[in-house]
Design an enzyme around this catalytic site. Structure first.
Site, PDB file in Angstrom:
ATOM      1  N   GLU A 286      29.330  25.480  38.060  1.00  0.00           N
ATOM      2  CA  GLU A 286      28.772  26.098  36.839  1.00  0.00           C
ATOM      3  C   GLU A 286      29.654  27.263  36.396  1.00  0.00           C
ATOM      4  O   GLU A 286      29.884  27.466  35.197  1.00  0.00           O
ATOM      5  CB  GLU A 286      27.331  26.557  37.053  1.00  0.00           C
ATOM      6  CG  GLU A 286      26.358  25.425  37.319  1.00  0.00           C
ATOM      7  CD  GLU A 286      26.433  24.315  36.284  1.00  0.00           C
ATOM      8  OE1 GLU A 286      26.480  24.598  35.077  1.00  0.00           O
ATOM      9  OE2 GLU A 286      26.447  23.139  36.701  1.00  0.00           O
ATOM     10  N   TRP A 289      32.195  25.691  34.452  1.00  0.00           N
ATOM     11  CA  TRP A 289      31.891  25.416  33.037  1.00  0.00           C
ATOM     12  C   TRP A 289      32.160  26.655  32.194  1.00  0.00           C
ATOM     13  O   TRP A 289      32.580  26.567  31.038  1.00  0.00           O
ATOM     14  CB  TRP A 289      30.446  24.955  32.869  1.00  0.00           C
ATOM     15  CG  TRP A 289      30.304  23.484  33.120  1.00  0.00           C
ATOM     16  CD1 TRP A 289      29.892  22.889  34.278  1.00  0.00           C
ATOM     17  CD2 TRP A 289      30.616  22.419  32.201  1.00  0.00           C
ATOM     18  NE1 TRP A 289      29.922  21.521  34.128  1.00  0.00           N
ATOM     19  CE2 TRP A 289      30.355  21.202  32.872  1.00  0.00           C
ATOM     20  CE3 TRP A 289      31.085  22.369  30.882  1.00  0.00           C
ATOM     21  CZ2 TRP A 289      30.549  19.959  32.257  1.00  0.00           C
ATOM     22  CZ3 TRP A 289      31.281  21.131  30.267  1.00  0.00           C
ATOM     23  CH2 TRP A 289      31.008  19.951  30.955  1.00  0.00           C
ATOM     24  N   TRP A 317      24.212  16.685   7.702  1.00  0.00           N
ATOM     25  CA  TRP A 317      23.234  17.674   8.176  1.00  0.00           C
ATOM     26  C   TRP A 317      22.212  17.947   7.083  1.00  0.00           C
ATOM     27  O   TRP A 317      22.516  17.881   5.895  1.00  0.00           O
ATOM     28  CB  TRP A 317      23.934  18.995   8.526  1.00  0.00           C
ATOM     29  CG  TRP A 317      24.955  18.898   9.613  1.00  0.00           C
ATOM     30  CD1 TRP A 317      26.317  19.005   9.466  1.00  0.00           C
ATOM     31  CD2 TRP A 317      24.735  18.668  11.008  1.00  0.00           C
ATOM     32  NE1 TRP A 317      26.940  18.858  10.694  1.00  0.00           N
ATOM     33  CE2 TRP A 317      25.988  18.648  11.653  1.00  0.00           C
ATOM     34  CE3 TRP A 317      23.581  18.469  11.776  1.00  0.00           C
ATOM     35  CZ2 TRP A 317      26.142  18.436  13.023  1.00  0.00           C
ATOM     36  CZ3 TRP A 317      23.737  18.265  13.148  1.00  0.00           C
ATOM     37  CH2 TRP A 317      24.995  18.250  13.753  1.00  0.00           C
ATOM     38  N   ASN A 352      18.786  27.045  31.292  1.00  0.00           N
ATOM     39  CA  ASN A 352      19.807  26.123  30.782  1.00  0.00           C
ATOM     40  C   ASN A 352      19.253  24.757  30.384  1.00  0.00           C
ATOM     41  O   ASN A 352      19.597  24.225  29.327  1.00  0.00           O
ATOM     42  CB  ASN A 352      20.914  25.940  31.828  1.00  0.00           C
ATOM     43  CG  ASN A 352      21.981  24.989  31.339  1.00  0.00           C
ATOM     44  OD1 ASN A 352      22.622  25.234  30.322  1.00  0.00           O
ATOM     45  ND2 ASN A 352      22.157  23.877  32.041  1.00  0.00           N
ATOM     46  N   TRP A 370      24.579  22.513  14.037  1.00  0.00           N
ATOM     47  CA  TRP A 370      24.620  23.262  15.301  1.00  0.00           C
ATOM     48  C   TRP A 370      24.996  24.718  15.070  1.00  0.00           C
ATOM     49  O   TRP A 370      24.638  25.589  15.866  1.00  0.00           O
ATOM     50  CB  TRP A 370      25.559  22.589  16.317  1.00  0.00           C
ATOM     51  CG  TRP A 370      26.994  22.423  15.892  1.00  0.00           C
ATOM     52  CD1 TRP A 370      27.575  21.303  15.387  1.00  0.00           C
ATOM     53  CD2 TRP A 370      28.041  23.416  15.965  1.00  0.00           C
ATOM     54  NE1 TRP A 370      28.906  21.520  15.117  1.00  0.00           N
ATOM     55  CE2 TRP A 370      29.219  22.807  15.472  1.00  0.00           C
ATOM     56  CE3 TRP A 370      28.108  24.734  16.382  1.00  0.00           C
ATOM     57  CZ2 TRP A 370      30.442  23.488  15.394  1.00  0.00           C
ATOM     58  CZ3 TRP A 370      29.317  25.414  16.297  1.00  0.00           C
ATOM     59  CH2 TRP A 370      30.457  24.796  15.807  1.00  0.00           C
ATOM     60  N   TRP A 393      26.940  24.553  22.396  1.00  0.00           N
ATOM     61  CA  TRP A 393      26.321  23.972  21.196  1.00  0.00           C
ATOM     62  C   TRP A 393      27.057  22.712  20.780  1.00  0.00           C
ATOM     63  O   TRP A 393      26.443  21.700  20.435  1.00  0.00           O
ATOM     64  CB  TRP A 393      26.263  24.993  20.053  1.00  0.00           C
ATOM     65  CG  TRP A 393      24.998  25.798  20.143  1.00  0.00           C
ATOM     66  CD1 TRP A 393      24.846  27.031  20.714  1.00  0.00           C
ATOM     67  CD2 TRP A 393      23.688  25.394  19.708  1.00  0.00           C
ATOM     68  NE1 TRP A 393      23.528  27.409  20.652  1.00  0.00           N
ATOM     69  CE2 TRP A 393      22.795  26.441  20.040  1.00  0.00           C
ATOM     70  CE3 TRP A 393      23.183  24.264  19.080  1.00  0.00           C
ATOM     71  CZ2 TRP A 393      21.426  26.378  19.751  1.00  0.00           C
ATOM     72  CZ3 TRP A 393      21.818  24.198  18.794  1.00  0.00           C
ATOM     73  CH2 TRP A 393      20.955  25.243  19.130  1.00  0.00           C
TER      74      TRP A 393
END
Ligand code: FAD
Length: 495
Positions: A286, A289, A317, A352, A370, A393
């Site tokens: 993690e 990430w 969108w 998360n 987003w 995102w």
């Protein structure tokens, strides 16, 4: 300040350490560099009031206030130093400070956001031309973005090979030792007062939940890490997806503001595992990430604004201020989504797994861009981070690097039943649903009228009916996705 030419920088003067997102004394190589050889140190934090950087959100401003107060106290207590607070253009202010104090060196730890890199590079040239020594260091990342390369010398777009390449080098460097003694510079000018910066919300003071949830500062970060290692590291791989448990570290805001460095976390985890056994690979991944997000932002600086996959530029969108508002306020009628958004509003943090579900709901069920969600998180998260927020995102939206495919559409009911099986997370943030039986806690609209009545819930009054129907929204999202040049695979699954 009286003016001397910038070229008056001396070799015997003090060193300025410019604090930014490294608000700690331990593992702070810029502080070590500044203090080397017993040189007196001027610690400064500059509130950049130019329009170069994206303005901080409200929750980040709250955190910054407390993080600076903690740093100010720690510098005073440990070394007798006064943290100099200045506002304005860092280029001008640092040049003035060098002139005023005859500083021989300016040291800082590097940032990786494109606008900060641009600013800092210009400042570095300006100071160097004036004969000032500039030392920049790495305090914020395990592996700086340009040091991790594919075999062909390029950058990574997929996490797994990126992380494998990071680990191939035998693990990150050890944390820098904290300087034992830092000398004071007597001629330090007067700065501003933190309290005058108005970083804290006034009317209304919405920060009560933040105060209850967090202890910003280096000591708070260390306490959080110690608590996590003792209580949750061993069960992290299984527990990390459970918002109803305290199973993750909650280090993200501390890492963002640099109250603890990733190398310190890495080392503490290794030592804990060596002593107590267990496998920390999932937790360390993690942190990986976080590294990958910075890698992406560094190599694709438009990440917060532009689709990483340009096929998404044509995505149809929707624009709907009412739907956006319902989502922001946690009034979608889907309890897990709403609980997450209310946790965010109250504490400045969201689990998360729930971030993924709430984000997916915005971009897929509501088909809102987003960027709307990214902006809301930017304002409300205490860990709002240009790299991790934008990368995450885009990952959820399907437009990002190594992203979840767009056609994987989370069903918030199924997710709730899987990851909050007894509904305790939902009940905590939506107390009006407290008395609903577990069977209906993630889908109140499906409860028979008598069950709702017994639980004291009237839909539309105590809690909204769903603002969109899951099946219909899912089909509409897939249809919208099908209009794109499909570089993301075949549309099928639901989870
Ligand atoms: P832990 O599970 O304890 O993980 C340890 C550390 O690893 C975290 O503190 C964090 O620094 C890092 N980390 C964990 N997961 C991720 C991830 N997926 N991406 C990047 N780093 C990660 N994280 C931020 O720090 N800032 C953000 O602005 C942010 N925005 C997000 C937006 C969305 C839509 C999503 C889905 C995720 C976002 N994340 C962000 C990533 C992740 O949700 C948080 O880092 C994590 O929830 C923080 O909680 P923790 O410290 O308990 O994490």
């Amino acid at each position: 300040m009286p003016s001397r030419p910038l070229t008056a920088a001396t070799t015997t003067g003090p060193a300025i350490v410019w604090f930014r997102q490294d608000l700690r004394l331990a593992d702070n190589p810029a502080l070590v560099a500044a203090a080397s050889g017993g040189r007196p140190v001027i610690p400064v934090f500059i509130r950049d009031t130019t329009d170069r950087l994206r303005p901080m959100g409200g929750a980040s401003r709250w955190w910054l206030h407390h993080a600076l107060a903690a740093l100010r106290d720690a510098l005073k207590r440990r070394h007798g130093l006064d943290l100099l607070l200045l506002s304005g253009d860092p280029a001008t202010l640092l040049a003035d400070l060098v002139r005023h104090t005859g500083a021989a060196a300016v040291c800082w730890n590097r940032l990786y956001e494109p606008a900060a890199i641009h600013r800092d590079t210009a400042i570095r040239s300006l100071l160097k031309e004036a004969g000032v020594t500039v030392e920049t260091c790495n305090a914020g990342l395990l592996y700086e973005p340009w040091t991790v390369q594919t075999r062909a010398g390029g950058w990574f777009r997929v996490f797994t090979p990126f992380w494998r390449a990071c680990l191939a080098g035998g693990g990150p460097a050890a944390p820098a030792p904290a300087p034992k003694h830092v000398a004071i510079w007597d001629g330090q000018p007067e700065g501003e007062q933190l309290e005058d910066w108005a970083l804290l919300p006034q009317q209304p003071d919405w920060a009560g939940g933040l105060r209850e949830s967090w202890q910003p500062g280096e000591a708070g970060a260390a306490a959080r890490l110690a608590a996590f290692l003792d209580a949750a590291l061993a069960g992290y791989a299984d527990g990390r997806d459970r918002p109803d448990r305290e199973a993750t570290s909650r280090l993200s805001p501390h890492l963002h503001f640099g109250e603890i460095g990733p190398r310190q976390v890495w080392q503490a985890v290794q030592m804990h595992v060596a002593q107590h056994g267990g496998d920390a690979a999932k937790f360390l991944a993690e942190l990986g990430w976080r590294e990958f997000s910075h890698h992406l932002l560094y190599h694709f600086p438009d990440l917060p604004q532009r689709n990483f996959r340009d096929s998404f530029d044509a995505f149809p969108w929707q624009e709907d201020a009412g739907l956006l508002r319902s989502w922001q306020r946690g009034r979608t009628g889907y309890p897990l989504v709403d609980a997450g958004l209310r946790e965010l509003w109250a504490t400045g943090w969201m689990h998360n797994r729930v971030r993924m579900i709430a984000a997916s709901f915005l971009v897929k069920h509501l088909r809102l861009h987003w960027r709307e969600g990214e902006a809301w998180f930017w304002d409300t998260l205490v860990d709002a981070d240009a790299a991790s927020n934008a990368a995450s995102w885009q990952w959820v939206a399907g437009s990002g690097a190594d992203a979840a495919p767009y056609f994987r559409i989370f069903n918030p009911v199924v997710q709730g039943e899987r990851f909050d099986p007894a509904g305790s997370y939902v009940r905590r943030w939506l107390p009006q649903l407290e008395k609903l039986p577990d069977k209906f806690i993630h889908k109140p609209w499906a409860a028979p009228a008598a069950v709702l009545r017994d639980a004291g819930v009237t839909l539309g009054r105590d809690y909204p009916a769903p603002i969109v129907d899951h099946d219909r929204a899912r089909k509409a999202a897939l249809a919208a996705f099908a209009t794109l040049r499909n570089d993301a695979g075949e549309a099928t699954g639901e989870s």
